[in-house]
Design an enzyme around this catalytic site. Structure first.
Site, PDB file in Angstrom:
ATOM      1  N   ASP A   1       0.825  -1.198   0.000  1.00 15.05           N
ATOM      2  CA  ASP A   1       0.000   0.000   0.000  1.00 15.05           C
ATOM      3  C   ASP A   1       0.872   1.267   0.000  1.00 15.05           C
ATOM      4  O   ASP A   1       1.855   1.348   0.748  1.00 15.05           O
ATOM      5  CB  ASP A   1      -0.872  -0.025   1.262  1.00 15.05           C
ATOM      6  CG  ASP A   1      -1.846   1.127   1.344  1.00 15.05           C
ATOM      7  OD1 ASP A   1      -2.715   1.219   0.476  1.00 15.05           O
ATOM      8  OD2 ASP A   1      -1.726   1.942   2.291  1.00 15.05           O
TER       9      ASP A   1
ATOM     10  N   GLU B   1       1.143  -0.772  -5.205  1.00 12.62           N
ATOM     11  CA  GLU B   1       0.221   0.334  -5.481  1.00 12.62           C
ATOM     12  C   GLU B   1       1.075   1.495  -5.981  1.00 12.62           C
ATOM     13  O   GLU B   1       1.461   2.389  -5.234  1.00 12.62           O
ATOM     14  CB  GLU B   1      -0.562   0.759  -4.240  1.00 12.62           C
ATOM     15  CG  GLU B   1      -1.686   1.713  -4.642  1.00 12.62           C
ATOM     16  CD  GLU B   1      -2.195   2.642  -3.553  1.00 12.62           C
ATOM     17  OE1 GLU B   1      -3.209   3.306  -3.802  1.00 12.62           O
ATOM     18  OE2 GLU B   1      -1.591   2.727  -2.474  1.00 12.62           O
TER      19      GLU B   1
HETATM   20  C1  GLC Z   1      -4.077   3.305  -0.452  1.00 16.15           C
HETATM   21  C2  GLC Z   1      -5.366   2.538  -0.377  1.00 16.15           C
HETATM   22  C3  GLC Z   1      -6.458   3.483   0.036  1.00 16.15           C
HETATM   23  C4  GLC Z   1      -6.103   4.055   1.380  1.00 16.15           C
HETATM   24  C5  GLC Z   1      -4.708   4.692   1.359  1.00 16.15           C
HETATM   25  C6  GLC Z   1      -4.212   4.979   2.738  1.00 16.15           C
HETATM   26  O1  GLC Z   1      -4.124   4.288  -1.425  1.00 16.15           O
HETATM   27  O2  GLC Z   1      -5.641   1.908  -1.587  1.00 16.15           O
HETATM   28  O3  GLC Z   1      -7.708   2.871   0.065  1.00 16.15           O
HETATM   29  O4  GLC Z   1      -7.053   5.006   1.767  1.00 16.15           O
HETATM   30  O5  GLC Z   1      -3.767   3.841   0.781  1.00 16.15           O
HETATM   31  O6  GLC Z   1      -3.876   3.805   3.402  1.00 16.15           O
END
Ligand code: GLC
Ligand code: CA
Length: 595
Positions: free
Chosen positions: A240, A300
């Site tokens: 993440d 991500e």
């Molecule tokens: C990432 C996740 C998102 C979350 C953010 C903070 O972007 O996909 O849903 O709010 O991280 O953890």
């Protein structure tokens, strides 16, 4: 274009059931066998298996409290096996105050009781394994919840041994925060703790304090978390928010740039708190541990250009699967725009990772649909990301054509950014609604009250009804997923672009030495005829055999000299040596051929 013409539906039904023999499901791995052996399978599993993202709150509710849970997911593994996915990525289900619905983790090694227990998790893993479905978890590396015991200890005193696990600083005089950095989620990025008179840094919500990755103890703690889950048998992690791991310790202000963000604040050039080069050191360390367990890392990785995306692969020693969001955010069904994105990643010489939606992005149905040809467009997009060379990551419900169900009143919003940014920013509830299983109240997701409402279209867009409709989006996904596994050209083949810069049709070959598949996607309302699309490719076939299509029945022979495509038609043809061989049984009569 409507898909309710009865004759057409009947033809498609015949074609579906008379389709050439493909294994419906992948044989389950042998007991004790972690990965298919390299000799039997020249690709790592994650190169050809589709990864299916599940938002656990919204997938299936086993105890009718309105919130999906692990046992709910386990109960749907047969569905996922039949669909044909090889791995599920579960967004966080760890203990959490749920400010960011699980992305605020208060204990990395337990399960939040609302989702189940560690035993339930072990059972999910074991049942997945029986069906050849691996489990990938979500590792929130940038921050914890403010309720995590690490932060509680850190906050307790300036002298706490964990003080330096987070980013604490004195404010500027006049009660000002240490600098001008902004949280992505609408507030300043600093929050004052009156007890110790220092500010802590949070890139996301104030309840999500950033970990200090420059502290080796923090790094070790997170690497140990990954080990803990690998030992249980998880196949990897989706990492993440990796680009926010490091900040410039001198805390210089970011420059203000033109424009305002969705909260109305002047934009900043986030050079000092985002995408710092140190991120890659952390990724290498996470990868080293992953390699000890033969695990895969999905990133991500929001990037603005291909060079930046390329860096996430490292030299094969960082993330194996950095998700390509430049592809996901094309946001218009445009052959040239997709062609360009594909070329960029192909030319970069990396293994592509295609994604069209997730729990932070408005559903692809709404971004690409035109309100008239939505089913056909959903199939076109599916054919695209599932037949390209690369790994595909799909979001639950894409296979049904699930649409966003955005809140219409501020008081109904659950995602805090939706309350803060209303009405410009409605939050992410709309793309996180319950999976649509049956034509029943709340789409059969729960017998209680679901945490988010399903849209009215759930009455028709659900697994129960679409399973029996041969022309459904769901059956098209199943067909594509089966083909992707079974056909050597789709599994192993190169990507060869065709038709130059045609404005309407995206066409390409997937080919190996002995096999070739032509994918032709008409992304427009025009009716083009492709003449000699394969000229110069050194292929002998004069006809192609339909492997999958939205209008032509499977196995039909299509002369390759002139291929006419209807609006938004998808046509996937076997054009390799095997296409010349007669079909193994007579083709059903096809009214579709007269269209
Ligand atoms: C990432 C996740 C998102 C979350 C953010 C903070 O972007 O996909 O849903 O709010 O991280 O953890
Ligand atoms: Ca539940």
């Amino acid at each position: 274009m409507t898909r309710t013409i009865p004759a057409l539906a009947a033809a498609a039904a015949l074609a579906l059931f008379a389709s050439f023999a493909l294994p419906e499901t992948r044989p389950a791995p042998q007991e004790g066998q972690e990965q298919p052996s390299a000799a039997a399978d020249p690709h790592e599993w994650w190169k050809h298996e589709v990864i299916y993202e599940i938002y656990p709150r919204s997938f299936a509710d086993s105890n009718d409290d309105g919130i999906g849970d692990l046992n709910g997911i386990t109960s749907k593994l047969d569905y996922l096996q039949e669909l044909g996915v090889g791995a599920i990525w579960l967004t966080p289900f760890f203990p959490s105050p749920q400010v960011d619905f699980g992305y605020d983790v208060s204990d990395y090694e337990q399960i939040d009781p609302m989702y189940g227990t560690l035993e339930d998790f072990d059972r999910l893993l074991a049942e997945g394994k029986k069906r050849g479905i691996r489990v990938i978890l979500d590792l929130v590396v940038n921050h914890t919840s403010d309720q995590h015991k690490w932060f509680q200890e850190s906050k307790s005193s300036k002298k706490s041994p964990k003080r330096d696990w987070y980013i604490w600083r004195k404010g500027k005089s006049g009660g000002q925060p240490p600098n001008n950095w902004l949280s992505l989620f609408g507030s300043p990025a600093w929050k004052l703790d009156p007890a110790t008179d220092q500010y802590y840094y949070h890139f996301f919500y104030p309840e999500q304090p950033d970990l200090n990755w420059r502290n080796p103890e923090v790094e070790k703690a997170i690497l140990d978390v990954s080990r803990y889950w690998y030992k249980k048998g998880v196949a990897g992690f989706r990492l993440d928010a990796v680009d926010t791991l490091y900040e410039d310790t001198a805390l210089p202000d970011n420059a203000t740039i033109a424009g305002t963000d969705k909260f109305g604040r002047p934009k900043q050039d986030e050079v000092h708190n985002r995408r710092l080069p140190e991120v890659h050191d952390a990724l290498k360390k996470l990868r080293k541990v992953a390699d000890e367990y033969g695990a895969v890392l999905v990133g991500e990785t929001w990037t603005s250009d291909i060079e930046e995306l390329k860096r996430y692969y490292g030299s094969g020693d960082e993330v194996q699967l950095p998700m390509n969001f430049m592809f996901a955010m094309v946001n218009t069904l445009s052959a040239p725009a997709f062609r360009k994105q594909i070329k960029l990643v192909e030319d970069a010489g990396v293994w592509p990772v295609y994604v069209v939606g997730n729990h932070d992005i408005v559903r692809s149905w709404n971004r690409y649909g035109d309100g008239i040809n939505d089913d056909a467009i959903a199939k076109s997009l599916a054919a695209l990301y599932l037949t390209l060379r690369g790994t595909a990551v799909m979001y639950y419900g894409e296979e049904l054509g699930m649409e966003n169900n955005d809140p219409t009143r501020k008081e109904d919003v659950k995602d805090p950014i939706g309350r803060l940014g209303w009405p410009e920013e409605k939050g992410r509830d709309g793309e996180r609604t319950p999976m649509q299983w049956y034509p029943q109240p709340h789409a059969g997701f729960t017998r209680g009250t679901p945490w988010l409402p399903v849209p009215a279209s759930a009455d028709t867009r659900n697994v129960g009804l679409q399973t029996w409709d041969p022309a459904s989006v769901l059956n098209f996904y199943k067909r594509l997923l089966a083909l992707r596994r079974a056909h050597p050209a789709l599994r192993e083949g190169d990507y060869v672009p065709l038709l130059g810069d045609d404005p309407n049709v995206l066409a390409y070959l997937r080919r190996t030495k002995d096999s070739a598949v032509l994918v032709a996607l008409n992304m427009s309302t025009s009716i083009p005829t492709l003449r000699d699309a394969l000229a110069g490719q050194g292929l002998d076939a004069k006809v192609g055999r339909v492997l999958a299509g939205t209008l032509q029945p499977e196995k039909k022979a299509i002369p390759l000299g002139a291929i006419t495509l209807r609006p938004f038609e998808v046509l996937i043809l076997d054009v390799g040596p095997s296409a010349a061989a007669p079909p193994d049984r007579p083709r059903p009569p096809s009214p579709a051929a007269n269209l």
